[in-house]
Design an enzyme around this catalytic site. Structure first.
Site, PDB file in Angstrom:
ATOM      1  N   ASN A 235       0.703  -1.097  -0.149  1.00 60.13           N
ATOM      2  CA  ASN A 235       0.017  -0.079   0.090  1.00 60.13           C
ATOM      3  C   ASN A 235       0.932   1.432   0.121  1.00 60.13           C
ATOM      4  O   ASN A 235       1.990   1.297   0.791  1.00 60.13           O
ATOM      5  CB  ASN A 235      -0.830   0.045   1.363  1.00 60.13           C
ATOM      6  CG  ASN A 235      -1.426  -1.232   1.524  1.00 60.13           C
ATOM      7  OD1 ASN A 235      -2.208  -1.757   0.693  1.00 60.13           O
ATOM      8  ND2 ASN A 235      -1.391  -1.814   2.752  1.00 60.13           N
ATOM      9  N   GLU A 268       8.551  -5.388  -1.564  1.00 67.65           N
ATOM     10  CA  GLU A 268       7.591  -4.267  -1.284  1.00 67.65           C
ATOM     11  C   GLU A 268       8.288  -2.915  -1.816  1.00 67.65           C
ATOM     12  O   GLU A 268       7.590  -2.250  -2.187  1.00 67.65           O
ATOM     13  CB  GLU A 268       6.951  -4.389   0.101  1.00 67.65           C
ATOM     14  CG  GLU A 268       6.174  -5.620   0.724  1.00 67.65           C
ATOM     15  CD  GLU A 268       5.374  -6.101  -0.396  1.00 67.65           C
ATOM     16  OE1 GLU A 268       4.597  -5.349  -1.284  1.00 67.65           O
ATOM     17  OE2 GLU A 268       5.057  -7.547  -0.432  1.00 67.65           O
TER      18      GLU A 268
HETATM   19  N1  PHE Z   1       0.682  -7.463  -3.741  1.00 70.92           N
HETATM   20  C1  PHE Z   1       1.187  -8.270  -2.693  1.00 70.92           C
HETATM   21  C2  PHE Z   1       2.796  -8.363  -2.767  1.00 70.92           C
HETATM   22  O1  PHE Z   1       3.444  -8.266  -3.678  1.00 70.92           O
HETATM   23  C3  PHE Z   1       0.826  -9.619  -2.533  1.00 70.92           C
HETATM   24  C4  PHE Z   1      -0.667  -9.714  -2.232  1.00 70.92           C
HETATM   25  C5  PHE Z   1      -1.575  -9.973  -3.129  1.00 70.92           C
HETATM   26  C6  PHE Z   1      -0.817  -9.460  -0.764  1.00 70.92           C
HETATM   27  C7  PHE Z   1      -3.058  -9.826  -2.689  1.00 70.92           C
HETATM   28  C8  PHE Z   1      -2.202  -9.710  -0.325  1.00 70.92           C
HETATM   29  C9  PHE Z   1      -3.250  -9.820  -1.169  1.00 70.92           C
HETATM   30  O2  PHE Z   1       3.449  -8.612  -1.658  1.00 70.92           O
END
Ligand code: PHE
Length: 810
Positions: A235, A268
């Site tokens: 996020n 992240e």
């Molecule tokens: N986008 C997150 C990541 O790359 C992975 C994720 C996907 C987390 C769906 C929660 C739900 O770390």
């Protein structure tokens, strides 16, 4: 007249909708079912403001999707479709908006209020202004107003409220801007966040040094929460992490945990740079079918980061082994799908532990095509510039990416795009021949992709094959292709697919002698093969005592492939036979190499304070792998009681969890009093630390001891332990696939119960059934009965329905 349909889930509508100044509160103004809010007729204006008040119950939300409570604190998870559980919203990634978020809460219960972007104002709420009366005996509510100045898709929205303390630090970017870094946890856990902070700074620095990417916001918040379905979430400026990927101390976390924290924080940080904001240009996926675009590139970058921080070869071996264990079986089962899936019921089912879309996607191929980071960096920049030069195309698709990749390079990517449309793991056969007279050497490749559900026939795809020490890349693009090398003085032993240059299964005509030659000499450590034969034992012995090799590599080299990986190579998977044979091989190796193994244990012991760096981790990995080999084998056969003493003394004298847990794992292999005592001792010591208790659960649930299903029944506890308990149990083929069906019944019952609590976790657990057709008829019938039982359960979630129905249909 235009109508508007807005998705929702578990949202209770409480107040009238207000569209511009018209209030919609009469019957027929809107329709609401459990999935949609429909406004049958909209005002005849080009634009209008829609206001909706909703009421939700986060404390009852056990799906951990949307806004929920974890250990008393509120937090959110919105990727992929969690936002519709917070409010009525078209939560597609191509719908972007600026968010202002005002959080109000009881001040003593929720002193910390966080959201994305900048904190505009905060303060106490005067009693006269309080709409909802305070529930706190101390009275007092407060608020925080957050504003994110940049547009974003709602999957990057986040909110946190709770009793948290922060470890604070700063990072100065290379242009001299100071970024405030904060890692939030309950106050008592703060001492365990030092490694996470180190990892965060290392990742930010690495992204600048290697990719020239500066962090673009002034604040980087990480919040650790105990209940989280995945690893972490990128996020905007408010990353939310599963606590196990933040909290670490030498006494409570192993080297593997430390490495995972480094890797996921790296992930992240890299994810942020790619999919959120790059030099103020937002580049994001047009829709969820393009998921590999963000996660594939991000995995590629985080793998590079971890490789640069530790050992490149060892990292590669670990990643490829994950791919073989999870991706290959998925490719051959009912959930087989290409890098870009053609359809989905629940997107959540396509993140399966980051395995499929992520690993098989771009990263692997990219890292081969571009042999150095400098090239990759310039390549990625060009890709992004080309994608974003036309602002309309900032919502990108895999085709945009492919076109940019092709245009930015002279490389011929031929039928590379097949990876995006064809499911299944290609099988590549290689035949070699040497012609002494003509001094030519030829390699003939043939490729075949097995049929997958809905795709009976396949086209040839692009397969990069690296060979020889100069890392030449052969581009195999046809079903059959021959490469002839001239002026070759003697028959060479080719080292093929070096560094695992393509995610394929390979069958070569190399003889055992050729393989032993490679085992002893291949400069590509990755490519040293493993086969059992007296020469192999000798070869392994020389690997064990080769002081020029990386110790962690030696540890990997003496680790046998897992039972799942071996079964995957059989026509009809036989868990019992594989278990017995693997145990035998391990025992034989351990007794033949006893002297070398014990020497390794002796030479790599240390009582120095724990340090997380590659040399120390590699030393511990080698010592513990060596001792596990020696201990488990002799313990299991009760040959030499002095080993029990040795293992116990390792357990007692260990100064960190890595060493202690390795000894515990060895001792827990064999049922009996020593096992019970040592497990009880460990639990007594750590019962207050749920992350350590989780490991204790995992150790027992994944144990191969006969009839373990009974023990698991006795162990069942909270939702947090589900992964360790059920995941661990299904990871032990002899127990999960027990011929009396007890393992299948256990999982079937659990999935039905769990689905009511958390569909994402339930469907992930259910995946253990997905390859039921690989087993003998008795097992097939037992597994099928469980799948049918699940399908007949009332109120099944879409998550579980998708996996169960596809498994039955395949
Ligand atoms: N986008 C997150 C990541 O790359 C992975 C994720 C996907 C987390 C769906 C929660 C739900 O770390």
């Amino acid at each position: 007249m235009a109508q508007l349909i807005i998705p929702c889930r578990s949202v209770t509508f409480v107040r009238a909708l207000i569209i511009s100044l018209f209030t919609f509160d009469k019957e027929g103004d809107y329709q609401l079912d459990s999935r949609h809010l429909t406004l049958p007729s909209l005002p005849a204006k080009e634009s209008f403001v829609l206001e909706i008040d909703t009421e939700i119950y986060p404390h009852k939300n056990t799906s951990l999707d949307g806004l929920y409570k974890s250990s008393g604190n509120f937090c959110t998870q919105c990727e992929a479709e969690g936002f519709r559980k917070i409010t009525f919203y078209q939560d597609r990634p191509d719908i972007m908006a600026k968010y202002t978020c005002r959080v109000e809460a009881d001040k003593s219960l929720y002193p910390v209020l966080l959201s994305n972007g900048n904190l505009i104002s905060q303060g106490d709420i005067e009693v006269s202004n309080i709409v909802t009366p305070s529930v706190s005996p101390f009275g007092g509510r407060h608020f925080a107003l957050w504003e994110d100045p940049f547009k974003k898709p709602c999957y990057l929205f986040a909110l946190v409220a709770g009793q948290l303390a922060s470890r604070d630090d700063t990072f100065t970017t290379r242009s001299g801007r100071e970024v405030s870094l904060k890692i939030w946890t309950p106050a008592e856990d703060l001492p365990k966040t030092a490694h996470a902070m180190y990892s965060l700074k290392a990742a930010m620095k690495w992204d600048e040094d290697v990719f020239g990417l500066e962090y673009d916001l002034d604040l980087f918040n990480i919040v650790a929460v105990p209940d989280f379905n995945m690893g972490a979430m990128e996020n905007k400026s408010l990353n939310i992490f599963n606590s196990k990927l933040v909290l670490a101390s030498p006494e409570t976390a192993t080297d593997a945990d430390y490495a995972a924290i480094l890797g996921v924080i790296g992930h992240e940080v890299c994810n942020r740079a790619l999919c959120c904001l790059w030099n103020l240009i937002l580049v994001t996926c047009r829709d969820w079918f393009q998921l590999s675009l963000k996660e594939g590139l991000t995995v590629f970058r985080d793998q590079e980061f971890s490789s640069d921080m530790g050992s490149r070869t060892v990292k590669r071996i670990a990643d490829v082994s994950t791919l073989r264990i999870y991706q290959f079986p998925e490719d051959a089962g009912p959930m087989a799908h290409p890098v870009r899936p053609h359809s989905y019921i629940k997107m959540d089912n396509f993140y399966t532990g980051k395995f499929s879309i992520y690993l098989r996607s771009l990263g692997f191929l990219l890292s081969i095509v571009f042999q150095s980071n400098v090239l990759v960096f310039s390549f990625m920049k060009r890709v992004l510039i080309s994608i974003s030069k036309d602002m309309m195309s900032k919502l990108v698709t895999c085709e945009d990416f492919f076109a940019a990749m092709r245009d930015a390079n002279n490389a011929d990517f031929a039928n590379f795009l097949q990876w995006y449309s064809q499911a299944g793991t290609p099988v590549v056969k290689v035949a070699s021949s040497y012609n002494a007279e003509a001094r030519t050497f030829s390699l003939k490749f043939s490729q075949e992709i097995p049929p997958t559900p809905g795709q009976p026939t396949k086209e040839a795809t692009f397969i990069p094959v690296t060979i020889s020490s100069s890392s030449t890349i052969l581009r195999v693009t046809k079903k059959e292709e021959e490469f002839v090398f001239s002026d070759i003085a003697e028959r060479p032993v080719p080292s093929l697919f070096r560094g695992f240059s393509a995610p394929v299964r390979v069958e070569t005509d190399l003889s055992d002698d050729d393989l032993f030659f490679l085992l002893a000499h291949d400069s590509d450590e990755f490519n040293r093969p493993l086969v059992l034969n007296p020469k192999f034992i000798q070869g392994l012995g020389s690997v064990l005592s080769d002081s020029t090799l990386d110790k962690e590599f030696i540890a990997k080299a003496i680790t046998l492939p897992g039972e799942g990986e071996i079964m995957d190579m059989m026509a009809v998977a036989d868990p019992d036979a594989v278990h017995v044979v693997r145990k035998f091989v391990r025992k034989q190796l351990a007794s033949e190499l006893k002297t070398e193994l014990l020497k390794i244990v002796e030479n790599n012991r240390s009582i120095e304070a724990y340090v997380f760096d590659h040399p120390n981790m590699a030393r511990r990995a080698l010592k513990n792998t060596g001792s596990r080999f020696a201990f488990t084998t002799s313990l299991a056969s009760l040959e030499d009681p002095s080993y029990v003493e040795l293992a116990l003394s390792e357990y007692k004298s260990a100064t960190n969890l890595t060493d202690q847990f390795a000894a515990l794992a060895a001792l827990s292999q064999n049922p009996g009093k020593t096992r019970d005592d040592v497990l009880a001792d460990f639990y007594n010591k750590w019962q207050g630390d749920y992350l350590v208790v989780n490991k204790w659960f995992l150790l027992q649930s994944s144990s191969d001891i006969p009839g373990n299903v009974e023990n698991i029944h006795a162990l069942q506890t909270t939702i947090i332990q589900v992964y360790s308990l059920i995941g661990g149990f299904c990871g032990s083929p002899v127990n999960f696939h027990a011929k009396d069906g007890s393992g299948y019944k256990f999982l079937g019952d659990i999935v039905v119960q769990l689905d009511k609590i958390n569909p994402q976790v339930a469907s992930r657990m259910l995946s253990a059934f997905s390859r039921w057709k690989r087993y003998d008829e008795t097992r097939q019938a037992l597994a099928k009965a469980q799948l049918e039982m699940i399908m007949s359960a009332n109120g099944l979630s879409e998550n579980v329905f998708e996996i169960a129905s596809k498994s039955l249909a395949a």
